[in-house]
Design a protein around this motif. Structure first.
Motif, PDB file in Angstrom:
ATOM      1  N   ARG A 133       0.816  -1.219   0.000  1.00 38.17           N
ATOM      2  CA  ARG A 133       0.000   0.000   0.000  1.00 38.17           C
ATOM      3  C   ARG A 133       0.850   1.271   0.000  1.00 38.17           C
ATOM      4  O   ARG A 133       0.327   2.365  -0.248  1.00 38.17           O
ATOM      5  CB  ARG A 133      -0.919   0.001   1.225  1.00 38.17           C
ATOM      6  CG  ARG A 133      -0.206   0.032   2.564  1.00 38.17           C
ATOM      7  CD  ARG A 133      -1.187   0.265   3.709  1.00 38.17           C
ATOM      8  NE  ARG A 133      -0.513   0.271   5.011  1.00 38.17           N
ATOM      9  CZ  ARG A 133      -0.426  -0.782   5.810  1.00 38.17           C
ATOM     10  NH1 ARG A 133      -0.984  -1.930   5.422  1.00 38.17           N
ATOM     11  NH2 ARG A 133       0.196  -0.709   6.975  1.00 38.17           N
TER      12      ARG A 133
ATOM     13  N   MET B 178       0.850   2.466  -7.702  1.00 36.69           N
ATOM     14  CA  MET B 178       0.143   1.369  -8.359  1.00 36.69           C
ATOM     15  C   MET B 178       0.984   0.730  -9.455  1.00 36.69           C
ATOM     16  O   MET B 178       0.920  -0.482  -9.673  1.00 36.69           O
ATOM     17  CB  MET B 178      -1.176   1.880  -8.948  1.00 36.69           C
ATOM     18  CG  MET B 178      -2.229   2.225  -7.905  1.00 36.69           C
ATOM     19  SD  MET B 178      -2.823   0.779  -6.994  1.00 36.69           S
ATOM     20  CE  MET B 178      -3.608  -0.140  -8.321  1.00 36.69           C
TER      21      MET B 178
ATOM     22  N   ARG C 136       3.265  -2.013  -7.999  1.00 36.06           N
ATOM     23  CA  ARG C 136       2.703  -3.064  -7.141  1.00 36.06           C
ATOM     24  C   ARG C 136       2.820  -4.456  -7.758  1.00 36.06           C
ATOM     25  O   ARG C 136       2.973  -5.431  -7.044  1.00 36.06           O
ATOM     26  CB  ARG C 136       1.238  -2.754  -6.819  1.00 36.06           C
ATOM     27  CG  ARG C 136       1.074  -1.595  -5.852  1.00 36.06           C
ATOM     28  CD  ARG C 136      -0.359  -1.444  -5.389  1.00 36.06           C
ATOM     29  NE  ARG C 136      -0.486  -0.317  -4.458  1.00 36.06           N
ATOM     30  CZ  ARG C 136      -1.613   0.024  -3.857  1.00 36.06           C
ATOM     31  NH1 ARG C 136      -2.718  -0.669  -4.099  1.00 36.06           N
ATOM     32  NH2 ARG C 136      -1.639   1.049  -3.022  1.00 36.06           N
ATOM     33  N   HIS C 137       2.738  -4.528  -9.072  1.00 37.55           N
ATOM     34  CA  HIS C 137       2.814  -5.832  -9.723  1.00 37.55           C
ATOM     35  C   HIS C 137       4.148  -6.515  -9.427  1.00 37.55           C
ATOM     36  O   HIS C 137       4.200  -7.654  -8.957  1.00 37.55           O
ATOM     37  CB  HIS C 137       2.610  -5.675 -11.232  1.00 37.55           C
ATOM     38  CG  HIS C 137       2.740  -6.957 -11.995  1.00 37.55           C
ATOM     39  ND1 HIS C 137       3.960  -7.451 -12.412  1.00 37.55           N
ATOM     40  CD2 HIS C 137       1.814  -7.861 -12.400  1.00 37.55           C
ATOM     41  CE1 HIS C 137       3.785  -8.590 -13.049  1.00 37.55           C
ATOM     42  NE2 HIS C 137       2.486  -8.868 -13.053  1.00 37.55           N
TER      43      HIS C 137
ATOM     44  N   CYS D  33      -6.109  -4.846  -4.390  1.00 34.77           N
ATOM     45  CA  CYS D  33      -5.166  -5.014  -5.504  1.00 34.77           C
ATOM     46  C   CYS D  33      -5.698  -6.088  -6.441  1.00 34.77           C
ATOM     47  O   CYS D  33      -5.748  -7.269  -6.094  1.00 34.77           O
ATOM     48  CB  CYS D  33      -3.786  -5.407  -4.966  1.00 34.77           C
ATOM     49  SG  CYS D  33      -2.547  -5.657  -6.262  1.00 34.77           S
TER      50      CYS D  33
END
Length: 389
Positions: A66, A70, A73-74, A119
């Motif tokens: 978090r 974004m 995040r993968h 997610c």
């Protein structure tokens, strides 16, 4: 001239031609695990601490998902899964304490992430997630140690899986993935395939009751959500019962599997299919044969009565089946049979009772010679009940 040729043949390699260490090829997708049986003598375990994929050289502390953009995040999610693929030896409590705690915290974060749905996982992320889960849970189980040959299972000391602090979170993650509304069943069934289900069923033989409870819940959810797997799961459970009844008489998860079947039988449509009736005759009724029936008799009795309540015409088949496996010298087992017989007669109609009345009273007559006070007490109640019926 010869010396010059030999010197050329022994020239030092340049930096561009230096030998590099081989790139490790072991990955979660290439790990082959045989889960058909427990660890046998002389057979090396397919997955050990040495052969399990060790992705990172060290277990590093990564930022929380978090806390990163974004777009990152993968990759961070994949790196966290790689950390969770590292297996630790829990036999030495003082070894790798920091690394084990990092993995535990990482697993806890992944559980919270999947549960919250914050997610969205694409296909690659889901595939890597299932690889990590497989690496952790699919393993060779230790040999049977508890008294599964007939004694009271409550008298045995409860076995505790050493790696449970990690294993519990992995099971929790799998459960959240299966039940999540964000999980696309069309994609998930590629990974939750027949092979995965079979390996999951093999784990029901675990000595740890907590693990069997998780497995029971997960398999039940898979059965309810993935309709394509339903006939396969029923057949696979049948095969486990056959092997238990006619070969080994050793399997820890019979009670949990019967609990799942109790819910499944309750949902059978009427008129009942012939395959379901065959399952009753070939698998459920013969489960009265093993000596260790006391460990799962309550669940078995529930399944049997469910069949009679669904189709009253099966009462004669059930009663004759129970009489076939009636114990001769085991008073404790006879008490269980009498209690089950009483419950079956409560849902039996008069016409079906008359069909099996003769063999039933023959057995009651033989049992009256038993000196065990519980057997005699239940027999008196049973005779009075049959007279009223």
């Amino acid at each position: 001239m010869l010396n010059k040729i030999m010197k050329r043949g022994h020239r030092k390699p340049s930096k561009s031609e230096s030998i590099e260490p081989p790139i490790p090829t072991t990955s979660a997708s290439s790990v082959t695990v045989n889960h058909a049986s427990r660890l046998a003598s002389g057979t090396p375990p397919p997955v050990t601490l040495a052969t399990a994929p060790q992705y990172p050289a060290t277990v590093e502390v990564l930022p929380m998902l978090r806390d990163v953009p974004m777009s990152d995040r993968h990759n961070l999610f994949i790196r966290k899964l790689q950390i969770c693929c590292i297996l630790f030896n829990f036999s030495d409590t003082m070894r790798s304490i920091r690394e084990r705690e990092i993995k535990r915290q990482t697993l806890a974060e992944l559980v919270e992430l999947v549960q919250s749905g914050s997610c969205k996982m694409n296909e690659i992320m889901q595939e890597e997630l299932m690889k990590m889960i497989s690496v952790n849970i699919f393993r060779c189980l230790p040999p049977h140690e508890s008294g599964v040959d007939g004694g009271d299972p409550e008298d045995d000391e409860m076995f505790i899986e050493p790696s449970w602090p990690h294993l519990q979170l992995v099971y929790e993650l799998l459960l959240k993935y299966v039940v999540s509304l964000d999980t696309d069943t069309k994609i998930a069934k590629r990974y939750l395939d027949h092979s995965f289900v079979l390996k999951l069923l093999d784990l029901f033989d675990s000595e740890d009751m907590r693990e069997r409870e998780y497995l029971k819940t997960i398999l039940h959810r898979i059965y309810g959500r993935f309709m394509v797997h339903r006939p396969f799961i029923r057949n696979a459970i049948n095969n486990i019962f056959y092997r238990f009844i006619f070969e080994t008489e050793k399997y820890n998860g019979i009670g949990e599997l019967l609990e799942i079947l109790g819910s499944i039988i309750n949902g059978f449509a009427l008129p009942m299919k012939e395959e379901h009736k065959l399952f009753l005759v070939r698998a459920l009724i013969p489960l009265h044969k093993p000596k260790c029936i006391s460990s799962y008799h309550q669940q078995l009795s529930y399944c049997i009565i469910q069949f009679v309540e669904k189709d009253y015409r099966l009462a004669d088949t059930v009663i004759r089946g129970v009489l076939k496996y009636w114990p001769v010298t085991n008073c404790g087992k006879e008490v269980l049979f009498l209690g089950e017989l009483e419950e079956i007669l409560e849902v039996t109609q008069s016409a079906e009772f008359q069909r099996c009345m003769v063999p039933l009273f023959r057995q009651i007559k033989r049992s009256l010679n038993n000196s065990h006070f519980q057997v005699r007490e239940i027999l008196v109640l049973l005779v009075l009940f049959t007279i009223l019926l």
